[in-house]
Design an enzyme around this catalytic site. Sequence first.
Site, PDB file in Angstrom:
ATOM      1  CE  LYS A 158      -1.941   2.240   3.331  1.00  0.00           C
ATOM      2  NZ  LYS A 158      -2.631   2.577   4.571  1.00  0.00           N
ATOM      3  CG  ASP A 179      -7.606   3.438   2.444  1.00  0.00           C
ATOM      4  OD1 ASP A 179      -8.507   3.000   1.687  1.00  0.00           O
ATOM      5  OD2 ASP A 179      -7.628   4.592   2.911  1.00  0.00           O
TER       6      ASP A 179
END
Length: 255
Positions: free
Chosen positions: A165, A183
């Site tokens: 991420k 997320d």
Amino acid sequence: MAKITRRRSSKAKPEAPKRAKKSRKARAAKLGAAAKKPSAKLPKPWTPAEVREAFTRFQKANPEPRGELEHLNPYTLLVAVVLSAQATDAGVNKATRELFPVADTPQKMLALGEDRLRDYIKTIGLYRNKAKNVIALSEKLIAEFGGEVPRTRAELESLPGAGRKTANVVLNMAFGESTMAVDTHVFRVGNRTGLAPGATPLEVELGLERVIPPEFMLHAHHWLILHGRYTCLARKPRCDVCLINDLCRWPEKTV
Ligand code: SF4
């Protein structure tokens, strides 16, 4: 040097780290469960025209979406993303507004040292471990990358505290690549809407990359995060004001 970016900050109070972690996990497990169970009925896939319509609406409403993590340069963006794990952007910004003016390069961060860095970030959850990682990643940037933030996913993921991420956010926001960072908000929106059901963030990321037309990909990550943060809320989604409520496949939507 670029000016510090002040973004609109969420009014929501930062959650206590332990509670936030537990509730996020519980919600993610519930959302991902449908995609994981072989017998679970997946929503009818979106047609390409529907996906295009949804992103055309997001684009019209917000042509140049911006991330809300404040930063000065690629290095401070990287640090901010590492600090943001299991914390709110607003909470991270509060700490980095004091930190970044004194440490906006790996060299300055090492000169600051781990003890003083901990003091700057002690309001952020898991700050002890995060301070260790920020010092270690700064050392690695100097030792292996000439003090610069690298531009490849593999190199970014090799940095302490940085995962997929983090790499996706840095590649997108610092280097303009069309990556999809998943997320908690993007994971929820991808599953709820039926745009990209998946039991893991990676499944949702790959699903979104498959369905979103390339011309929307640069900003898609921010449109979906902002949609999840301000409209498709975890507990009480605001379906009545949702731009895509006619397209959304969530059986529990309130319109
Ligand atoms: S209709 Fe409701 S559940 Fe669906 S995307 Fe909009 S806010 Fe989320």
